[in-house]
Design a protein around this motif. Structure first.
Motif, short mmCIF file in Angstrom:
data_model
loop_
_atom_site.label_atom_id
_atom_site.label_comp_id
_atom_site.label_asym_id
_atom_site.label_seq_id
_atom_site.Cartn_x
_atom_site.Cartn_y
_atom_site.Cartn_z
N ALA A 158 -3.05 0.59 46.26
CA ALA A 158 -2.44 0.13 47.52
C ALA A 158 -3.17 -0.11 48.20
O ALA A 158 -3.39 -1.09 49.08
CB ALA A 158 -0.73 0.55 47.80
N LEU A 159 -4.51 1.20 48.72
CA LEU A 159 -4.88 1.68 50.00
C LEU A 159 -6.11 1.01 49.57
O LEU A 159 -6.97 0.29 50.65
CB LEU A 159 -5.39 2.94 49.75
N ASP A 160 -6.80 0.28 48.18
CA ASP A 160 -7.63 -0.26 48.24
C ASP A 160 -7.14 -2.09 48.50
O ASP A 160 -7.89 -2.59 49.16
CB ASP A 160 -8.65 -0.06 46.69
N VAL A 161 -6.49 -2.17 48.07
CA VAL A 161 -5.94 -3.90 48.22
C VAL A 161 -5.80 -3.89 49.84
O VAL A 161 -6.60 -5.07 50.40
CB VAL A 161 -4.62 -4.12 47.16
N ALA A 162 -5.43 -3.13 49.90
CA ALA A 162 -4.85 -3.29 51.41
C ALA A 162 -6.07 -3.03 52.10
O ALA A 162 -6.88 -4.34 52.91
CB ALA A 162 -4.04 -2.06 52.24
N ARG A 163 -6.73 -2.56 51.90
CA ARG A 163 -8.31 -2.24 52.83
C ARG A 163 -9.26 -3.31 52.65
O ARG A 163 -10.17 -4.33 54.16
CB ARG A 163 -8.59 -0.19 52.77
#
Length: 455
Positions: A158-163
């Motif tokens: 989720a962090l990767d996608v958001a970033r």
């Protein structure tokens, strides 16, 4: 047994290569020796590292150097662009090898069972990751028209996608992203990215370093609502007993009390918001409905009956990966894994002779990449125990050249370790032309062409 133990490993990602490493370090590698063939459906090895890690994480991609050291061992061969079961199936493999280890990982999205998941604009995170990582089997374009985007989940994916959604294309240009991904991200209209978790800060599954990296971008303003910083007895116990959870919670606390700055892209981290419905009109996403939750004293949460509708035009579901079912092997649909006992594949209560699993297809998509080493060691120990006890049926055609003849007779255009080195050099040369370390080749045929010897 005077000949080397012949082992096939299906899947050349970290799990498969760690299994090969464990075999090469075993006593069997000395007497009578081991001979390992890695089968990979992609033309290139390294699986999750190549196609599942965000391009702006060179630290994690550095694991490739260690994997290369194993891949280059003389006892090991690579057969890339070979699909199980279409090019070679379990019966074929058993005829060539003493044992078969499946390490096929998990690259699909786990389903999120809420209304609206199938709307246009609702995306699985795994699909998006495959796109920006240049996977050869996905579309070359991605719809990035939404100005406000929701990401469901509080793990590293989720962090990767958001970033990636919140960064600018030019920030990512120095990485290995191919031209189509750069052009797609350049057209990205997202100005707000909202990440939702149904529990609190102490239960977030972020890695501390990955969480802090969000704040390193000059274009991303990370915002945490002070009202979301809440703990109960179970949460406090978690923080006391888990150093990483405590570091994550401390970072979130610091962000919650600071003033909001003026960076152009806003990334909101929301807690205690449980997605209940993806809202749509005319078949497209127009919003997200969440239910406010509250802690129950144990670190878990319960619904409050209070709902909020969020104005978003796109939703990314980052609620976990799911493994593909493997023909001729048993499969547990609920867990998305192959039933096993310490890595021995189990069907009908009995171990399938000579068949093993390791990695996410074995334990499910949890833990970091390094955790697969423990899986591999356990599985390989069982394999060698079975060999010592005479429980591995002898293959009909154990000669190493038998499998190459089989693939060539079937017309399979397979790649080799030497071919991977050629592709690797080609990608680095493409990058050097633009002052970058590498530019990833996307098209499968182009990968195969670059892998072949130059005339």
């Amino acid at each position: 047994m005077t000949r080397p133990v012949r082992v096939a490993i299906v899947g050349a990602g970290p799990a498969g290569i760690y299994a090969a490493d464990a075999l090469l370090k075993s006593e069997a590698a000395q007497d009578p020796g081991v001979s390992i063939d890695l089968f990979e459906r992609m033309p290139a090895p390294f699986g999750l590292i190549r196609y599942g890690v965000a391009p702006d994480h060179p630290r994690i991609k550095g694991i490739v150097q260690a994997l290369h050291q194993v891949l280059d061992k003389p006892q090991l061969r690579l057969f890339g662009n070979v699909d199980y079961p279409n090019d070679i199936d379990l019966d074929d493999l058993r005829s060539f090898y003493d044992a078969v280890i499946f390490s096929t990982g998990a690259d699909a999205d786990r389903a999120l069972d809420i209304p609206g998941s199938d709307l246009d604009g609702s995306h699985g995170a795994a699909e998006f990751v495959s796109w920006y990582d240049g996977h050869p089997d996905v579309a070359r374009t991605w719809p990035l028209e939404a100005e406000k985007v929701a990401v469901l989940g509080v793990g590293n994916v989720a962090l990767d996608v958001a970033r990636i959604l919140a960064k600018t294309a030019d920030e990512l240009l120095p990485t290995e992203i191919p031209a189509n991904v750069y052009e797609g991200l350049k057209a990205n209209k997202a100005l707000e990215v909202h990440v939702f978790g149904r529990r609190g800060p102490a239960q977030a599954k972020f890695s501390p370093m990955e969480l802090r990296e969000l704040d390193h971008s000059p274009n991303i303003e990370v915002i945490v609502n002070p009202e979301d910083i809440e703990y109960d007895a179970g949460s406090i116990e978690t923080r006391r007993g888990n150093k990483q959870a405590n570091m994550v919670a401390s970072t979130l606390e610091n962000w919650a009390i600071r003033d909001v700055g003026d960076r152009p892209h806003k990334l909101f981290l929301h807690f205690f918001e449980s997605p209940s419905q993806i809202l749509g009109e005319d078949g497209r996403v127009v919003g997200l409905r969440t239910e406010r939750t509250e802690l129950d004293g144990t670190g878990n949460v319960k619904g409050t009956g209070n709902f909020t509708d969020w104005d978003v035009q796109s939703v990314y579901r980052a609620v976990g990966y799911y493994s593909q079912e493997l023909p001729k092997l048993p499969f547990d649909v609920a867990s998305g894994t192959v039933p096993h006992a310490a890595g021995r594949v189990v069907e009908g209560g009995e171990h399938m002779p000579s068949v093993y699993v390791t990695g996410w297809i074995k334990r499910g998509p949890i833990g970091l990449i390094g955790h697969t080493k423990g899986d591999a060691n356990e599985t390989v120990a069982c394999l060698l125990e079975d060999r010592a006890a005479g429980r591995l049926p002898a293959p009909v055609q154990p000669e190493p050249e038998a499998v190459t003849a089989f693939l060539e007779e079937r017309g399979v255009r397979y790649t080799t370790r030497e071919g991977w080195h050629r592709l690797d050099a080609h990608e680095k040369a493409l990058g050097a032309e633009q002052g970058r370390e590498r530019i990833k080749v996307v098209e499968r045929e182009a990968m195969l062409d670059a892998s072949e010897p130059r005339s």
